[in-house]
Design a protein around this motif. Structure first.
Motif, short mmCIF file in Angstrom:
data_model
loop_
_atom_site.label_atom_id
_atom_site.label_comp_id
_atom_site.label_asym_id
_atom_site.label_seq_id
_atom_site.Cartn_x
_atom_site.Cartn_y
_atom_site.Cartn_z
N GLN A 1 39.40 39.93 42.50
CA GLN A 1 39.10 39.25 41.06
C GLN A 1 38.43 37.19 41.55
O GLN A 1 39.62 36.92 42.01
CB GLN A 1 39.90 39.04 39.70
CG GLN A 1 39.61 38.10 38.70
CD GLN A 1 39.83 38.01 37.37
OE1 GLN A 1 41.92 39.44 37.90
NE2 GLN A 1 39.91 37.35 36.73
N MET B 1 35.60 52.55 37.88
CA MET B 1 34.66 51.22 37.69
C MET B 1 34.24 50.30 37.09
O MET B 1 34.17 49.82 36.23
CB MET B 1 34.16 50.82 39.65
CG MET B 1 35.55 51.65 40.53
SD MET B 1 33.90 51.16 42.13
CE MET B 1 33.00 52.45 41.74
N PHE C 1 29.26 45.73 42.87
CA PHE C 1 30.12 47.27 43.58
C PHE C 1 29.43 46.93 44.97
O PHE C 1 28.05 46.98 44.60
CB PHE C 1 29.35 48.18 42.92
CG PHE C 1 30.41 49.15 43.61
CD1 PHE C 1 31.07 49.81 43.92
CD2 PHE C 1 29.09 50.64 43.61
CE1 PHE C 1 31.40 50.75 44.28
CE2 PHE C 1 29.34 51.53 44.49
CZ PHE C 1 30.69 51.91 45.48
N SER D 1 39.25 46.68 43.63
CA SER D 1 38.95 45.73 42.56
C SER D 1 38.82 43.59 43.06
O SER D 1 40.61 43.89 43.64
CB SER D 1 39.22 45.76 40.99
OG SER D 1 40.80 45.14 40.47
N LEU E 1 36.24 48.38 33.85
CA LEU E 1 36.08 47.47 34.61
C LEU E 1 35.32 45.88 34.10
O LEU E 1 35.24 45.00 34.04
CB LEU E 1 36.54 47.06 35.63
CG LEU E 1 38.34 47.90 35.92
CD1 LEU E 1 38.49 47.86 37.44
CD2 LEU E 1 39.38 47.26 35.30
N LEU F 1 34.24 39.57 39.01
CA LEU F 1 34.75 40.54 39.66
C LEU F 1 34.10 41.33 40.34
O LEU F 1 32.73 41.63 39.50
CB LEU F 1 35.42 41.23 38.21
CG LEU F 1 36.19 42.37 38.28
CD1 LEU F 1 37.01 42.67 39.10
CD2 LEU F 1 36.27 42.79 36.70
N SER G 1 40.25 50.04 50.63
CA SER G 1 39.48 50.70 49.43
C SER G 1 39.90 52.06 49.34
O SER G 1 40.28 52.05 48.36
CB SER G 1 38.33 49.97 49.47
OG SER G 1 37.75 51.19 49.77
N THR H 1 34.24 45.46 42.38
CA THR H 1 34.87 47.17 42.87
C THR H 1 34.36 47.08 44.54
O THR H 1 32.92 46.85 44.61
CB THR H 1 34.61 47.04 41.55
OG1 THR H 1 33.72 48.01 41.65
CG2 THR H 1 35.39 47.46 40.48
N PRO I 1 32.79 44.95 36.74
CA PRO I 1 32.26 44.29 37.20
C PRO I 1 30.88 43.43 37.72
O PRO I 1 29.99 43.80 36.65
CB PRO I 1 32.43 45.10 38.38
CG PRO I 1 32.35 46.67 38.09
CD PRO I 1 32.16 46.82 36.73
#
Length: 488
Positions: A459, A209, A217, A457, A212, A184, A426, A186, A214
């Motif tokens: 995935q 963010m 990044f 994001s 989540l 994952l 984005s 972002t 991630p």
């Protein structure tokens, strides 16, 4: 075993790397050392502008930080305009930089990294920071193990014998390419200091963010804006102020404590709008100074274009769009380029060699668009039409390759009408920064259009052994606004 690249330490640490025990037995030299390094033993330095753990691979990483004299940034005292960007009202560019809103005074000192994992502890040498680099340090790590979570301690002190300040972080290295693991990430773009939407923390998107959790990044450029007021960064000092003030926002610092970052640059965090290597200075700030500043604040090793693998199903490419480009106003044709011959050859070789299920091209500027008719610095514009046509055709021939871009101040998904290439923009970091496109102007290329801020994001995972990739546009609060999923 983790190894710390020695070239940087030998260059930067100097006396501190090998002389402490010798000096301890030499009274005269000890007094000289104290005079040089210990003007005030009670003085402290802080990680006020945070740190970045960057360029993480299976076996390497880079830790970046800046040492600061003040524990907290200057308070925000100016009111803002009630319109797009939220420029500050009556900001005096000629005031002392040390007094500017959000300002942080850096200072000299020493910093080291301690790294912990289940296999043991590693301690780096002390690195001395200098004014010539705005008191920043970059500590490269080598010999890391894949798929391992590392606990990090950054330790700083102003003088050899002074008190220490400690910050903590974590990061996890990628697993080997033969292993199928969920990923994952972002990504976001375009953040102007005065477009903050949370007065105490800075930008809501960063907190969203972080929630989540991630794996990493990617910031796709325009991290700061030299050519927007508050102040206009027309010299080295004001340009450095913009980096310090941005990195001191608590939301940004907190994300970087647990999420590694990879960074691209674009025009506004290099010099000025639509910049290229032949551009004139911005005030007293030259292109070469802007380039030096970017590398001073962005922890990368080697070329600005690079590729990273994340398990069996994902490989990412970060491409450079400013250092190798032809002048924007040069006539279009086969020789006009944004990427340059060397980067194009590297990209073609690495992408064709890749056996990753999904491939993501991260670019600071659009490839598909659509873009505004008056714009003239990216592959979606007429001024780079020849290379743009070739690039879209080539990228569309690579199975399961998708483009993710920054630069545009709106969220979108576009599908090129001629090649079918998909591009995901984005959008900017905050709603205050969203502008530049009519929200009612949804064209045939658009699968999704939203003129607001937030982030994207991505995935990658498997269901019953079948790989999929999911792109989710989110608002500044992290709520999904659009989603696209593809299966290999």
């Amino acid at each position: 075993m983790v190894k710390f690249a020695r070239r940087i330490f030998v260059k930067k640490v100097g006396w501190g790397a090998f002389g402490f025990s010798f000096f301890a037995h030499q009274p005269l030299i000890a007094r000289m050392r104290k005079a040089l390094f210990s003007a005030n033993e009670d003085e402290r330095v802080f990680f006020t502008t945070g740190f970045k753990i960057s360029e993480v691979t299976e076996s390497t990483a880079m830790v970046w930080t800046r040492l600061c004299r003040q524990e907290h940034p200057n308070p925000i005292t100016h009111e803002r305009e009630d319109k797009v960007f939220r420029h500050p009202v009556d900001f005096d560019d000629d005031q002392p930089i040390s007094q500017m809103d959000g300002g942080v005074e850096p200072g000299p000192g020493f910093v080291r990294v301690k790294l912990y994992s289940d296999t043991g502890k590693i301690v780096s040498p002390w690195v001395q920071v200098y004014q010539r680099d705005d008191f920043t340090a970059r500590i490269p790590l080598e010999g890391l193990q894949s798929g391992v979570t590392y606990r990090v301690e950054l330790i700083a002190k102003a003088t050899v014998d002074g008190p220490t300040t400690v910050e903590k972080a974590t990061f996890t290295t990628p697993t080997p390419p033969q292993e199928a693991v969920p990923v994952l990430l972002t990504t976001s773009t375009c953040q102007y200091f005065w477009s903050f939407d949370e007065p105490e923390r800075g930008f809501r998107t960063y907190d969203s963010m972080r929630r989540l959790e991630p794996d990493f990044f990617i910031q796709t450029g325009d991290y700061v804006y030299y050519d927007k007021p508050g102040p206009l960064a027309k010299d080295l000092g004001r340009a450095r102020h913009k980096w310090r003030a941005m990195d001191a926002w608590p939301a940004i610092r907190d994300l970087y404590r647990q999420v590694p970052i990879y960074m691209l640059k674009d025009d506004h965090d290099l010099l000025k709008d639509d910049v290229h290597p032949a551009s004139t200075p911005y005030g007293n700030l030259s292109y070469q100074e802007g380039l030096k500043l970017w590398y001073e604040n962005v922890p990368i090793i080697g070329k600005p274009y690079r590729t990273f693998r994340r398990g069996k199903d994902l490989q990412i490419w970060l491409v450079e769009g400013r250092e190798y480009r032809s002048p924007n106003d040069a006539p279009d044709g086969p020789g006009k380029t944004i990427w340059g011959k060397e980067q194009i050859a590297w990209f073609k070789q690495t992408v064709e060699e890749s056996d990753a299920t999904f491939k993501l091209l991260f670019t600071a500027t659009p490839v598909v668009g659509p873009d505004r008719e008056n714009k003239k610095d990216n592959h979606a514009n007429k001024v780079y039409e020849t290379e743009g046509n070739w690039l879209r055709q080539y990228l569309s021939s690579i199975d399961h390759l998708y483009v993710v871009n920054g630069d545009r101040h709106w969220q979108y998904v576009s599908k090129d009408e001629h090649t079918g290439l998909l591009e995901f923009g984005s959008g900017p970091i905050s709603d205050y920064h969203a502008q530049g496109w009519d929200p009612d102007d949804k064209r045939p290329e658009h699968r999704f259009l939203r003129v607001k801020g937030g982030f994207l994001s991505i995935q990658v995972d498997r269901v019953e052994g079948k790989p999929f990739i999911r792109f989710t546009h989110r608002d500044v609060g992290g709520n999904p606004t659009h989603e696209e999923q593809f299966t290999a």
